[in-house]
Design a protein around this motif. Structure first.
Motif, mmCIF file in Angstrom:
data_model
loop_
_atom_site.group_PDB
_atom_site.id
_atom_site.type_symbol
_atom_site.label_atom_id
_atom_site.label_comp_id
_atom_site.label_asym_id
_atom_site.label_seq_id
_atom_site.Cartn_x
_atom_site.Cartn_y
_atom_site.Cartn_z
ATOM 1 N N THR A 88 0.824 -1.213 0.000
ATOM 2 C CA THR A 88 0.000 0.000 0.000
ATOM 3 C C THR A 88 0.858 1.262 0.000
ATOM 4 O OG1 THR A 88 -0.135 -0.070 2.421
ATOM 5 C CG2 THR A 88 -1.866 -1.193 1.186
ATOM 6 N N ALA A 89 2.010 1.215 0.685
ATOM 7 C CA ALA A 89 2.895 2.377 0.690
ATOM 8 C C ALA A 89 3.457 2.649 -0.699
ATOM 9 C CB ALA A 89 4.026 2.174 1.695
ATOM 10 N N LYS A 90 3.742 1.598 -1.452
ATOM 11 C CA LYS A 90 4.257 1.798 -2.808
ATOM 12 C C LYS A 90 3.249 2.535 -3.685
ATOM 13 C CE LYS A 90 7.267 -2.280 -2.899
ATOM 14 N NZ LYS A 90 7.529 -3.588 -3.562
ATOM 15 N N LYS A 91 1.967 2.231 -3.502
ATOM 16 C CA LYS A 91 0.943 2.870 -4.321
ATOM 17 C C LYS A 91 0.731 4.332 -3.950
ATOM 18 C CE LYS A 91 -1.595 -1.492 -4.851
ATOM 19 N NZ LYS A 91 -2.880 -2.196 -4.594
ATOM 20 N N ALA A 92 0.951 4.660 -2.669
ATOM 21 C CA ALA A 92 0.653 6.023 -2.191
ATOM 22 C C ALA A 92 1.889 6.902 -2.093
ATOM 23 C CB ALA A 92 -0.026 5.943 -0.822
ATOM 24 N N LEU A 93 3.032 6.470 -2.645
ATOM 25 C CA LEU A 93 4.279 7.206 -2.460
ATOM 26 C C LEU A 93 4.194 8.636 -2.976
ATOM 27 C CD1 LEU A 93 7.252 4.765 -3.154
ATOM 28 C CD2 LEU A 93 6.719 6.008 -1.068
ATOM 29 N N PRO B 19 10.486 -6.294 7.843
ATOM 30 C CA PRO B 19 9.503 -5.460 7.135
ATOM 31 C C PRO B 19 9.770 -3.972 7.301
ATOM 32 C CG PRO B 19 8.508 -6.512 9.053
ATOM 33 C CD PRO B 19 9.838 -7.154 8.857
ATOM 34 N N ALA B 20 10.318 -3.560 8.451
ATOM 35 C CA ALA B 20 10.633 -2.145 8.640
ATOM 36 C C ALA B 20 11.726 -1.706 7.665
ATOM 37 C CB ALA B 20 11.066 -1.886 10.079
ATOM 38 N N GLU B 21 12.729 -2.539 7.462
ATOM 39 C CA GLU B 21 13.791 -2.206 6.512
ATOM 40 C C GLU B 21 13.254 -2.137 5.084
ATOM 41 O OE1 GLU B 21 16.824 -5.072 7.091
ATOM 42 O OE2 GLU B 21 17.575 -4.184 8.959
ATOM 43 N N GLU B 22 12.359 -3.057 4.734
ATOM 44 C CA GLU B 22 11.785 -3.026 3.389
ATOM 45 C C GLU B 22 10.993 -1.742 3.155
ATOM 46 O OE1 GLU B 22 12.285 -5.092 0.908
ATOM 47 O OE2 GLU B 22 13.682 -6.229 2.158
ATOM 48 N N LEU B 23 10.209 -1.345 4.144
ATOM 49 C CA LEU B 23 9.465 -0.092 4.016
ATOM 50 C C LEU B 23 10.401 1.110 3.950
ATOM 51 C CD1 LEU B 23 6.344 -0.444 6.348
ATOM 52 C CD2 LEU B 23 6.328 0.241 3.958
ATOM 53 N N LYS C 50 13.415 1.242 2.759
ATOM 54 C CA LYS C 50 14.048 1.315 1.438
ATOM 55 C C LYS C 50 13.097 1.920 0.402
ATOM 56 C CE LYS C 50 17.128 -2.591 2.327
ATOM 57 N NZ LYS C 50 17.447 -4.006 1.984
ATOM 58 N N ILE C 51 11.808 1.641 0.552
ATOM 59 C CA ILE C 51 10.824 2.251 -0.353
ATOM 60 C C ILE C 51 10.823 3.769 -0.188
ATOM 61 C CG2 ILE C 51 8.363 2.409 -0.868
ATOM 62 C CD1 ILE C 51 8.107 -0.518 -0.038
ATOM 63 N N PHE C 52 10.843 4.230 1.066
ATOM 64 C CA PHE C 52 10.860 5.673 1.312
ATOM 65 C C PHE C 52 12.190 6.301 0.876
ATOM 66 C CE2 PHE C 52 7.739 4.434 4.751
ATOM 67 C CZ PHE C 52 6.644 4.940 4.077
ATOM 68 N N ILE C 53 13.278 5.560 0.990
ATOM 69 C CA ILE C 53 14.575 6.091 0.558
ATOM 70 C C ILE C 53 14.590 6.318 -0.949
ATOM 71 C CG2 ILE C 53 17.002 5.450 0.268
ATOM 72 C CD1 ILE C 53 16.877 4.177 3.043
ATOM 73 N N ASP C 54 14.066 5.357 -1.692
ATOM 74 C CA ASP C 54 14.014 5.517 -3.152
ATOM 75 C C ASP C 54 13.165 6.715 -3.564
ATOM 76 O OD1 ASP C 54 15.598 3.297 -3.386
ATOM 77 O OD2 ASP C 54 13.933 1.904 -3.693
ATOM 78 N N GLU C 55 12.103 6.960 -2.836
ATOM 79 C CA GLU C 55 11.243 8.087 -3.163
ATOM 80 C C GLU C 55 11.840 9.409 -2.699
ATOM 81 O OE1 GLU C 55 8.120 10.343 -4.566
ATOM 82 O OE2 GLU C 55 8.635 8.244 -4.979
ATOM 83 N N GLY C 56 12.554 9.398 -1.574
ATOM 84 C CA GLY C 56 13.077 10.638 -1.018
ATOM 85 C C GLY C 56 14.379 11.109 -1.627
ATOM 86 N N LEU C 57 15.123 10.206 -2.286
ATOM 87 C CA LEU C 57 16.422 10.592 -2.842
ATOM 88 C C LEU C 57 16.324 11.758 -3.832
ATOM 89 C CD1 LEU C 57 19.433 10.029 -2.957
ATOM 90 C CD2 LEU C 57 18.989 8.306 -4.714
ATOM 91 N N PRO C 58 15.401 11.754 -4.792
ATOM 92 C CA PRO C 58 15.319 12.906 -5.699
ATOM 93 C C PRO C 58 14.829 14.184 -5.024
ATOM 94 C CG PRO C 58 14.224 10.961 -6.639
ATOM 95 C CD PRO C 58 14.461 10.691 -5.202
ATOM 96 N N ARG C 59 14.253 14.077 -3.827
ATOM 97 C CA ARG C 59 13.676 15.255 -3.166
ATOM 98 C C ARG C 59 14.611 15.882 -2.140
ATOM 99 N NH1 ARG C 59 7.604 13.677 -1.234
ATOM 100 N NH2 ARG C 59 6.955 12.271 -2.920
ATOM 101 N N LEU C 60 15.792 15.336 -1.913
ATOM 102 C CA LEU C 60 16.635 15.779 -0.802
ATOM 103 C C LEU C 60 16.931 17.270 -0.856
ATOM 104 C CD1 LEU C 60 19.215 12.882 -0.291
ATOM 105 C CD2 LEU C 60 17.370 13.606 1.216
ATOM 106 N N GLY C 61 16.979 17.838 -2.055
ATOM 107 C CA GLY C 61 17.249 19.261 -2.154
ATOM 108 C C GLY C 61 16.181 20.129 -1.519
ATOM 109 N N SER C 62 14.973 19.610 -1.386
ATOM 110 C CA SER C 62 13.873 20.372 -0.787
ATOM 111 C C SER C 62 13.571 19.942 0.641
ATOM 112 C CB SER C 62 12.609 20.208 -1.639
ATOM 113 O OG SER C 62 12.218 18.847 -1.727
ATOM 114 N N PHE C 63 14.373 19.029 1.211
ATOM 115 C CA PHE C 63 14.170 18.583 2.591
ATOM 116 C C PHE C 63 14.541 19.700 3.557
ATOM 117 C CE2 PHE C 63 13.936 13.724 3.112
ATOM 118 C CZ PHE C 63 13.041 13.629 2.060
ATOM 119 N N SER C 64 13.751 19.860 4.603
ATOM 120 C CA SER C 64 14.094 20.792 5.667
ATOM 121 C C SER C 64 15.187 20.182 6.540
ATOM 122 C CB SER C 64 12.860 21.118 6.502
ATOM 123 O OG SER C 64 12.390 19.947 7.163
ATOM 124 N N SER C 65 15.722 20.987 7.448
ATOM 125 C CA SER C 65 16.779 20.495 8.333
ATOM 126 C C SER C 65 16.286 19.340 9.199
ATOM 127 C CB SER C 65 17.296 21.638 9.211
ATOM 128 O OG SER C 65 16.235 22.199 9.981
#
Length: 616
Positions: free
Chosen positions: A284-289, A317-321, A323-338
């Protein structure tokens, strides 16, 4: 499969309601092969349908009698649909399932509905019960692809929603709650209201309200951690977790996913239901990323790190989840807050994710922290967590740069140093010492030498930090004092007046409390730090501390590494009192009587050299 059948038979003979107990029995089938697990659950499905049919007929005896042994299962299900229909309740089918393409439905998940069980009417929100067995997977690839889907489908078919407690049961379960407000602001009324909301959400099968109730309970525990044990003991809360587990596959809204993870992390849950919820959240997390904000991604990663720490069964399962968030967040790191950068980096370090994509994500986080003066927006806790994570991950080069930027930022604002909590200050100093010592070590290879570090402002921060720690000595825990002592000696600052004054003050404070609160590692670190002091003013305090450590050290309770560090520190003094020589003799006898593989090569060598130097 036979064990599952026998369990069904035994429960039928002894339990007035075997249907309610059977899911708990089948929870142990996770150790079996996937196809065997599905077979066991389908056996229970047949037993359930047969039970519902027998309940319509008059009972001949108190027991339900023995069940016929199911057909043997060998690497798949070879019974045709007519046999499956014969075992189903005698009721005319009302509808047939529509055909689906093989690209969308796995072969092992094609369970055709041949009849409608009477149990469907008991739970309106439950999926239709199917009595037909899945088709045989024709190829190994199809089997592997369909195992997970077939297992999840069988679990949904064979289980039933947990029974609900009424509002009276909620009042009864919360009757023994402590009266009044807690230290953190929570009260019995708040808990009671949250539990009533949970009961109402479960009765309406309202998934969003269930998650909101779980999130509200997490907020109460966050305000006052002492409420965690009280909340988890309530039967209504246990019902809530069972219902969330039951409907977890329907959590598709990103807001519900984030709040569910955060609530479970704050409550520090360790039940198996948490693991099953995480497994259901992976698809479900993959679909709502795409709907996740930057704060949602970093907050979810922090929650997963907390769950992986408190519940070891949830690590995979926590590590698998994560990694899903890491793949999605990598292109966004420039807009991440501190705060998002710190939470993400801290989560990766806490879970120990060393894979290449995860390390690349960590390095990018550190680069963003050092870029354009982002450290100016960091809180004191953010600085401590970021440096601790960098020290644990060991990113070369970038970690030293992070230390430099953090030290320069703190030194430019003296009031920020006074804003550090005692634990934050000790963590920051320990992390800086760990990073710099690792960077200064020579690397193996031809022509490689130890790197020369230009970090005067970092060393200045360490000395100023030692002065601040001495001023607030009573606020530091024994482990905090040990971490600061380790940092000062690792960076060879123990001869500086600020560092020597702190070490002597820490030793005096420990002796005043008879070192009762000091752990084994804390005693070893302080001994190692004090042994390096060479001034005459410190000699009396150092000798007294070493003698206290010799009398209070229990050989069987300390690790061999700590014992080796303590005896090595005593041998460095160049002088040995009767108490120290007695301790060395006891340690030599204890080491000789122990197995060498338990002691370890390095510890064995260090202990042997130290006791020999002391004349034992």
């Amino acid at each position: 499969l036979n064990q599952s059948h026998l369990a069904s038979t035994d429960l039928a003979a002894t339990s007035p309601n075997p249907i309610a107990i059977m899911p708990a029995v089948l929870d142990n089938t996770w150790q079996l092969d996937d196809e065997v697990e599905v077979s066991c659950r389908l056996t229970f499905l047949e037993f359930r349908d047969r039970n519902s049919q027998e309940e319509k007929a008059p009972r001949r005896s108190k027991s339900m009698g023995s069940l016929p042994r199911p057909d043997s299962v060998e690497s798949g299900f070879h019974s045709d649909s007519t046999e499956a229909t014969a075992r189903a309740p005698a009721k005319q089918p009302t509808s047939s399932s529509s055909a689906s393409s093989s690209e969308q439905i796995n072969e092992a998940d094609q369970l055709t509905s041949q009849g409608k069980s009477s149990d469907e009417e008991e739970f309106p929100g439950a999926a239709p019960v199917s009595t037909a067995k899945p088709q045989v997977a024709k190829t190994k690839r199809a089997k592997r692809r369909g195992r997970g889907a077939a297992r999840n489908h069988a679990v949904a078919e064979t289980a039933s929603p947990p029974e609900l407690r009424t509002s009276e049961a909620v009042r009864a379960s919360t009757a023994r709650l402590p009266v009044g407000s807690s230290a953190g602001g929570g009260s019995t009324t708040d808990i009671y209201g949250a539990l009533l909301s949970a009961e109402d959400a479960c009765s309406r099968s309202d998934l969003r309200s269930m998650v909101d109730a779980l999130h509200q309970l997490g907020k109460l525990v966050d305000a006052d951690p002492t409420l965690a044990a009280i909340v988890k003991q309530q039967a209504v809360f246990q019902d809530l977790m069972e219902h969330v587990k039951w409907f977890a596959s329907g959590i598709e809204e990103h807001r519900c996913i984030v709040r569910c993870l955060w609530g479970m992390a704050k409550l520090e849950l360790r039940s198996r239901a948490v693991r099953e919820i995480l497994v259901e959240l992976i698809p479900t997390a993959k679909k709502a990323l795409r709907s996740f904000t930057n704060q949602d991604i970093s907050g979810s990663m922090w929650s997963l790190a907390r769950l992986a720490e408190t519940a070891p069964d949830c690590r995979r399962p926590a590590e698998e989840l994560a990694k899903i968030f890491i793949d999605e967040g990598l292109p966004r790191l420039g807009s991440f807050s501190s705060q998002c950068l710190v939470n993400s980096l801290y989560a990766i370090a806490k879970m120990g994710l060393w894979a290449v994509p995860c390390m690349h994500f960590s390095e990018r986080c550190i680069e963003e922290m050092c870029h354009k003066g982002n450290m100016a927006n960091f809180s004191t806790q953010g600085v401590a967590n970021a440096l601790w994570a960098a020290a644990r991950l060991g990113a070369p080069g970038l970690s030293v740069k992070l230390c430099s930027v953090a030290a320069e930022q703190v030194m430019s604002q003296p009031e920020q140093l006074r804003g550090f909590q005692a634990m934050e200050l000790s963590m920051t100093m320990w992390a800086m010492a760990k990073i710099l010592s690792r960077q200064a070590q020579p690397r193996r290879g031809k022509g490689q030498k130890p790197q020369k570090l230009s970090c005067d402002h970092i060393l200045s921060f360490m000395l100023v930090g030692a002065e601040e720690a001495e001023r607030r000595l009573h606020q530091h825990s024994p482990q905090g004092l040990s971490n600061i002592s380790f940092a000062l000696t690792t960076l060879h600052l123990h001869q500086r007046p600020q560092a020597e004054s702190f070490l002597l003050a820490a030793a005096t404070s420990a002796m005043q409390n008879d070192m009762e609160d000091f752990g084994h590692q804390a005693v070893a670190n302080l001994c190692s730090a004090l042994a390096r002091l060479q001034s005459k003013e410190s000699q009396a305090t150092v000798d007294e501390f070493m003698e206290r450590a010799a009398w209070l050290t229990h050989l069987h309770n300390f690790s061999w590494q700590d014992l080796a560090e303590i005896i090595t520190a005593m041998s460095r003094l160049g002088r040995s009192s009767p108490a120290l020589r007695t301790f060395a003799a006891r340690l030599a006898q204890h080491t000789a009587a122990s197995a060498p593989q338990k002691v370890g090569k390095q510890a064995l060598i260090n202990i042997g050299l130290a006791v020999t130097r002391m004349g034992v």
